[in-house]
Scaffold this motif. Structure first.
Motif, PDB file in Angstrom:
ATOM      1  N   LEU A  77      15.632  -1.647  15.443  1.00 35.39           N
ATOM      2  CA  LEU A  77      16.265  -1.459  14.135  1.00 35.39           C
ATOM      3  C   LEU A  77      17.646  -0.822  14.192  1.00 35.39           C
ATOM      4  CD1 LEU A  77      13.199  -0.260  12.022  1.00 35.39           C
ATOM      5  CD2 LEU A  77      14.253  -2.540  12.067  1.00 35.39           C
ATOM      6  N   SER A  78      17.974  -0.165  15.283  1.00 31.02           N
ATOM      7  CA  SER A  78      19.274   0.499  15.380  1.00 31.02           C
ATOM      8  C   SER A  78      20.199  -0.307  16.292  1.00 31.02           C
ATOM      9  CB  SER A  78      19.110   1.925  15.900  1.00 31.02           C
ATOM     10  OG  SER A  78      18.625   1.920  17.227  1.00 31.02           O
ATOM     11  N   ASP A  79      21.484  -0.028  16.183  1.00 29.85           N
ATOM     12  CA  ASP A  79      22.460  -0.710  17.026  1.00 29.85           C
ATOM     13  C   ASP A  79      22.578  -0.048  18.391  1.00 29.85           C
ATOM     14  OD1 ASP A  79      23.718  -2.875  15.292  1.00 29.85           O
ATOM     15  OD2 ASP A  79      23.737  -1.123  13.979  1.00 29.85           O
ATOM     16  N   ARG A  80      22.298   1.240  18.435  1.00 33.11           N
ATOM     17  CA  ARG A  80      22.259   1.972  19.704  1.00 33.11           C
ATOM     18  C   ARG A  80      21.501   3.270  19.479  1.00 33.11           C
ATOM     19  NH1 ARG A  80      28.786   2.802  19.782  1.00 33.11           N
ATOM     20  NH2 ARG A  80      28.920   4.360  18.143  1.00 33.11           N
ATOM     21  N   TRP A  81      20.923   3.790  20.545  1.00 32.24           N
ATOM     22  CA  TRP A  81      20.212   5.056  20.444  1.00 32.24           C
ATOM     23  C   TRP A  81      20.280   5.753  21.793  1.00 32.24           C
ATOM     24  CZ3 TRP A  81      15.783   6.415  23.208  1.00 32.24           C
ATOM     25  CH2 TRP A  81      15.153   5.386  23.906  1.00 32.24           C
ATOM     26  N   GLY A  82      19.976   7.055  21.781  1.00 32.60           N
ATOM     27  CA  GLY A  82      20.012   7.796  23.028  1.00 32.60           C
ATOM     28  C   GLY A  82      19.495   9.207  22.860  1.00 32.60           C
ATOM     29  N   GLY A  91      32.550   3.731  10.875  1.00 32.56           N
ATOM     30  CA  GLY A  91      31.757   2.563  11.207  1.00 32.56           C
ATOM     31  C   GLY A  91      30.325   2.815  11.603  1.00 32.56           C
ATOM     32  N   TRP A  92      29.899   4.090  11.652  1.00 30.08           N
ATOM     33  CA  TRP A  92      28.556   4.403  12.150  1.00 30.08           C
ATOM     34  C   TRP A  92      27.867   5.466  11.312  1.00 30.08           C
ATOM     35  CZ3 TRP A  92      26.544   1.432  15.861  1.00 30.08           C
ATOM     36  CH2 TRP A  92      27.424   0.706  16.644  1.00 30.08           C
ATOM     37  N   ILE A  93      26.549   5.317  11.223  1.00 32.10           N
ATOM     38  CA  ILE A  93      25.680   6.359  10.672  1.00 32.10           C
ATOM     39  C   ILE A  93      24.767   6.792  11.804  1.00 32.10           C
ATOM     40  CG2 ILE A  93      23.733   6.801   9.123  1.00 32.10           C
ATOM     41  CD1 ILE A  93      25.189   4.981   7.108  1.00 32.10           C
ATOM     42  N   LEU A 120      21.413  -0.206   4.261  1.00 31.01           N
ATOM     43  CA  LEU A 120      20.882   0.330   5.518  1.00 31.01           C
ATOM     44  C   LEU A 120      19.661   1.233   5.325  1.00 31.01           C
ATOM     45  CD1 LEU A 120      24.204   1.286   7.342  1.00 31.01           C
ATOM     46  CD2 LEU A 120      22.788  -0.745   7.693  1.00 31.01           C
ATOM     47  N   ILE A 121      19.312   1.508   4.085  1.00 35.95           N
ATOM     48  CA  ILE A 121      18.272   2.502   3.817  1.00 35.95           C
ATOM     49  C   ILE A 121      16.927   2.131   4.446  1.00 35.95           C
ATOM     50  CG2 ILE A 121      16.836   3.530   1.998  1.00 35.95           C
ATOM     51  CD1 ILE A 121      19.381   3.849   0.316  1.00 35.95           C
ATOM     52  N   GLU A 159      21.885   5.132  16.001  1.00 36.99           N
ATOM     53  CA  GLU A 159      23.024   4.823  15.144  1.00 36.99           C
ATOM     54  C   GLU A 159      22.906   3.423  14.570  1.00 36.99           C
ATOM     55  OE1 GLU A 159      26.459   7.737  16.908  1.00 36.99           O
ATOM     56  OE2 GLU A 159      26.490   5.651  17.569  1.00 36.99           O
ATOM     57  N   LEU A 160      23.336   3.323  13.317  1.00 42.57           N
ATOM     58  CA  LEU A 160      23.371   2.045  12.614  1.00 42.57           C
ATOM     59  C   LEU A 160      24.822   1.743  12.269  1.00 42.57           C
ATOM     60  CD1 LEU A 160      20.569   3.561  10.807  1.00 42.57           C
ATOM     61  CD2 LEU A 160      20.257   1.158  11.287  1.00 42.57           C
ATOM     62  N   LYS A 161      25.234   0.518  12.524  1.00 45.07           N
ATOM     63  CA  LYS A 161      26.616   0.116  12.257  1.00 45.07           C
ATOM     64  C   LYS A 161      26.802  -0.127  10.768  1.00 45.07           C
ATOM     65  CE  LYS A 161      30.295  -2.492  14.300  1.00 45.07           C
ATOM     66  NZ  LYS A 161      31.155  -1.360  14.153  1.00 45.07           N
ATOM     67  N   VAL A 162      27.926   0.378  10.253  1.00 41.16           N
ATOM     68  CA  VAL A 162      28.288   0.232   8.844  1.00 41.16           C
ATOM     69  C   VAL A 162      29.326  -0.873   8.730  1.00 41.16           C
ATOM     70  CG1 VAL A 162      29.430   1.399   6.910  1.00 41.16           C
ATOM     71  CG2 VAL A 162      27.854   2.666   8.379  1.00 41.16           C
ATOM     72  N   GLU A 163      29.141  -1.734   7.766  1.00 37.38           N
ATOM     73  CA  GLU A 163      30.173  -2.725   7.488  1.00 37.38           C
ATOM     74  C   GLU A 163      31.311  -2.012   6.768  1.00 37.38           C
ATOM     75  OE1 GLU A 163      30.311  -5.887   8.461  1.00 37.38           O
ATOM     76  OE2 GLU A 163      28.420  -5.543   9.523  1.00 37.38           O
ATOM     77  N   VAL A 164      32.455  -1.936   7.436  1.00 34.98           N
ATOM     78  CA  VAL A 164      33.603  -1.240   6.872  1.00 34.98           C
ATOM     79  C   VAL A 164      34.391  -2.220   6.001  1.00 34.98           C
ATOM     80  CG1 VAL A 164      35.706   0.047   7.410  1.00 34.98           C
ATOM     81  CG2 VAL A 164      33.706   0.252   8.886  1.00 34.98           C
ATOM     82  N   GLU A 165      34.626  -1.821   4.754  1.00 34.00           N
ATOM     83  CA  GLU A 165      35.390  -2.663   3.840  1.00 34.00           C
ATOM     84  C   GLU A 165      36.867  -2.579   4.185  1.00 34.00           C
ATOM     85  OE1 GLU A 165      34.609  -1.971  -0.268  1.00 34.00           O
ATOM     86  OE2 GLU A 165      32.468  -1.645   0.104  1.00 34.00           O
ATOM     87  N   ARG A 166      37.535  -3.693   4.092  1.00 36.63           N
ATOM     88  CA  ARG A 166      38.973  -3.728   4.397  1.00 36.63           C
ATOM     89  C   ARG A 166      39.751  -4.045   3.153  1.00 36.63           C
ATOM     90  NH1 ARG A 166      39.294  -3.031   9.690  1.00 36.63           N
ATOM     91  NH2 ARG A 166      37.641  -3.830  10.957  1.00 36.63           N
TER      92      ARG A 166
END
Length: 140
Positions: free
Chosen positions: A115-120, A79-81, A45-46, A133-140
């Motif tokens: 570039l972001s999944d949501r902003w405000g 799940g979010w940065i 995500l960098i 915010e950028l969505k993080v792929e959460v490992e399961r």
């Protein structure tokens, strides 16, 4: 300038730092983002995060009122940065979707949006925080 790392309920520290409200602060803000994302093992995500932060800082430099801004990098959940910039202006950012003629400036939020999944924007009595915010792929 001091970097603050604050423990969060997600187990990930939040990072924040105050910078002068000058264009050169974008470089230091990118360094803070890179440090946080590397610590969280979110290297994929960098690149997007660095571009988003550059635009958020640029807007704060252009539209802030006081001589400083505050940069925030946090994990509100696993799940979010969240990347944010706090300034002392209550003027709301405006997403421009037109080509803006031949002007190079004025399209920063369009890039943030892409570039972001949501902003405000969070309004405060004394100013605002513009965040993305950028969505993080959460490992399961």
């Amino acid at each position: 300038m001091t970097v603050t790392a604050t423990p969060r309920p997600t187990g990930h520290p939040g990072y924040s730092q105050t910078f002068d409200r000058v264009p050169e602060s974008a470089r230091a803000a990118r360094r803070l983002v890179r440090t946080a994302l590397s610590a969280w093992h979110q290297d994929d995500l960098i690149d997007d995060a660095l571009n988003v932060m550059t635009e958020l800082v640029s807007n704060a430099v252009d539209h802030g009122r006081l001589p400083s801004i505050r940069v925030l990098v946090s994990r509100p959940s696993d799940g979010w940065i969240r990347l944010g910039v706090v300034d002392r202006s209550r003027v709301m950012p405006e997403l421009r979707t037109d080509s803006n003629g031949d002007q190079i400036r004025g399209r920063g939020l369009f890039l943030v949006d892409a570039l972001s999944d949501r902003w405000g924007t969070d309004l405060h009595r004394w100013g605002k925080t513009v965040w993305a915010e950028l969505k993080v792929e959460v490992e399961r």
